[in-house]
Design an enzyme around this catalytic site. Sequence first.
Site, PDB file in Angstrom:
ATOM      1  CG  ASN A   1     -28.037  14.509   8.998  1.00 35.33           C
ATOM      2  OD1 ASN A   1     -29.066  13.884   9.197  1.00 35.33           O
ATOM      3  ND2 ASN A   1     -26.884  13.924   8.693  1.00 35.33           N
TER       4      ASN A   1
ATOM      5  CE  LYS B   1     -19.209  21.147  28.271  1.00 37.02           C
ATOM      6  NZ  LYS B   1     -20.003  21.613  29.403  1.00 37.02           N
TER       7      LYS B   1
ATOM      8  CE  LYS C   1     -25.445  13.134  -4.694  1.00 38.65           C
ATOM      9  NZ  LYS C   1     -26.083  13.891  -3.643  1.00 38.65           N
TER      10      LYS C   1
ATOM     11  CG  ASP D   1     -21.301  15.230   3.254  1.00 42.46           C
ATOM     12  OD1 ASP D   1     -21.450  14.082   2.821  1.00 42.46           O
ATOM     13  OD2 ASP D   1     -22.072  16.174   2.963  1.00 42.46           O
TER      14      ASP D   1
ATOM     15  CG  PHE E   1     -32.460   7.726  -0.546  1.00 44.55           C
ATOM     16  CD1 PHE E   1     -32.381   6.347  -0.429  1.00 44.55           C
ATOM     17  CD2 PHE E   1     -33.705   8.336  -0.457  1.00 44.55           C
ATOM     18  CE1 PHE E   1     -33.523   5.585  -0.244  1.00 44.55           C
ATOM     19  CE2 PHE E   1     -34.847   7.586  -0.272  1.00 44.55           C
ATOM     20  CZ  PHE E   1     -34.767   6.209  -0.167  1.00 44.55           C
TER      21      PHE E   1
ATOM     22  CE  LYS F   1     -22.603   9.661  -3.474  1.00 44.15           C
ATOM     23  NZ  LYS F   1     -22.526   9.745  -2.031  1.00 44.15           N
TER      24      LYS F   1
ATOM     25  CG  ASP G   1     -19.848   8.141  -0.710  1.00 41.84           C
ATOM     26  OD1 ASP G   1     -20.681   7.200  -0.650  1.00 41.84           O
ATOM     27  OD2 ASP G   1     -20.110   9.246  -1.220  1.00 41.84           O
ATOM     28  CB  ILE G   2     -21.319   3.878   3.328  1.00 42.84           C
ATOM     29  CG1 ILE G   2     -20.591   4.330   4.595  1.00 42.84           C
ATOM     30  CG2 ILE G   2     -21.803   2.438   3.461  1.00 42.84           C
ATOM     31  CD1 ILE G   2     -21.490   4.658   5.753  1.00 42.84           C
TER      32      ILE G   2
END
Length: 404
Positions: free
Chosen positions: A212, A290, A341, A280, A327, A345, A308-309
């Site tokens: 990302n 390859k 969230k 994700d 965040f 979490k 999910d840390i």
Amino acid sequence: MLEKKRILLIVSGGIAAVKVPDLIRRLRERGASVRCIVTKGGAQFVTPLSLAALSGEPVYQDLFSLKDESEMGHIRLSREADIILVAPATADIMAKMVAGMADDLATTALLATDKPVMIAPSMNVMMWTHPATQSNLQILKDRRVEVVGPGAGDLACGEVGDGRMAEVLDIVGALTQFFQKREHKGGLVGVRALVTSGPTHEPIDPVRYISNRSSGKQGHAIAASLAELGAHVTLVTGPTHEPVPNGVQVVHIETAAQMMNACRTALPTDVVVCAAAVADWAVDGANGSKIKKSGGKMPALKLTENPDILASLSQPGPQRPGLVIGFAAETDNLLENARAKRAAKKCDWIVANDVSIGTGTFGGDSNTVHLVTAEGVEEWPTLSKRAVAERLAARISAHIQRHR
Ligand code: C5P
């Protein structure tokens, strides 16, 4: 933060001096006291009388004025302040500060002081970008002079570019941060902190990956700010171009699974800030060799969800850090999603930021965030990522001190 702070404001001769009355008003509204020195040039743009009326204090102009010297010597003037702010700071006064000249009251006060100094440069774009000014700027920074602005935009001379004095509220913000940082200096000594930063790379094959646009700027700045307050910081980071902050222990990883392992190894810690943009999904059974094009037939990528840390570190248990911060980068319904969230979490605070196209948050230098805690939502002004980090570190320090 500015309550009861004594600011010695040096007004040098730039057109931006016309903004100084507003600056004085804003500083006094926040409880600061302001005493002005105005240079000969400054007095061409703003009258000493209006500075005196707004500051409620005499205005000092002349090094050799017996009256001023009998009331307040220039040495006392420069020492009886918590900070000296030069706004606007012209190219000329910056050069004089570098050279250590003392040919008027302003430069003498600057040379005689043992207090912190902040400058808000203001000048024509060519003067600002001239190597002489840039080298003076660097020397002043090396001497730990704080610098706010300048910004870019229309200049009074009709040209466009860098050189506009920082906006009044940005100067107020920079002063606030300065005192905030000083107040919390050493506030995190003995505290262990873990920060995640940057993107992760999830391999598809040996040459391709899913990732990302995260730059790691915000996470790295948070690690730096926590370390500046004395924390022992472990920074677990995905691939970024950001330099490793001073005094921070860094662990470089690529994938979410590696980030999770590195975080677990860093436990126990008192604080965790999960600022990384963890992918994700990982590619299930990423290819060892390859993947080749094969006559228009598309390869199918099977994805599997990454751990999910943040959620994992927030789980109640003996290893759970006392303060877990995540965040929420959202494009829609920012606060609603951030609150959800936080609950989902089980972390303590969420820093919510809008990352819609046009906000420039991803990869940019500034950030507009809300801090969502159990007590409610705080709206923070748009700040540089560095300033967001300093403010967050100060909040963490205050929280830890309250719960010690
Ligand atoms: O679920 P979402 O990715 O929107 O949550 C964002 C927050 O969760 C950030 O603090 C991010 O660092 C953290 N996170 C994580 N591990 C993941 C996904 C997100 O730590 N796999």
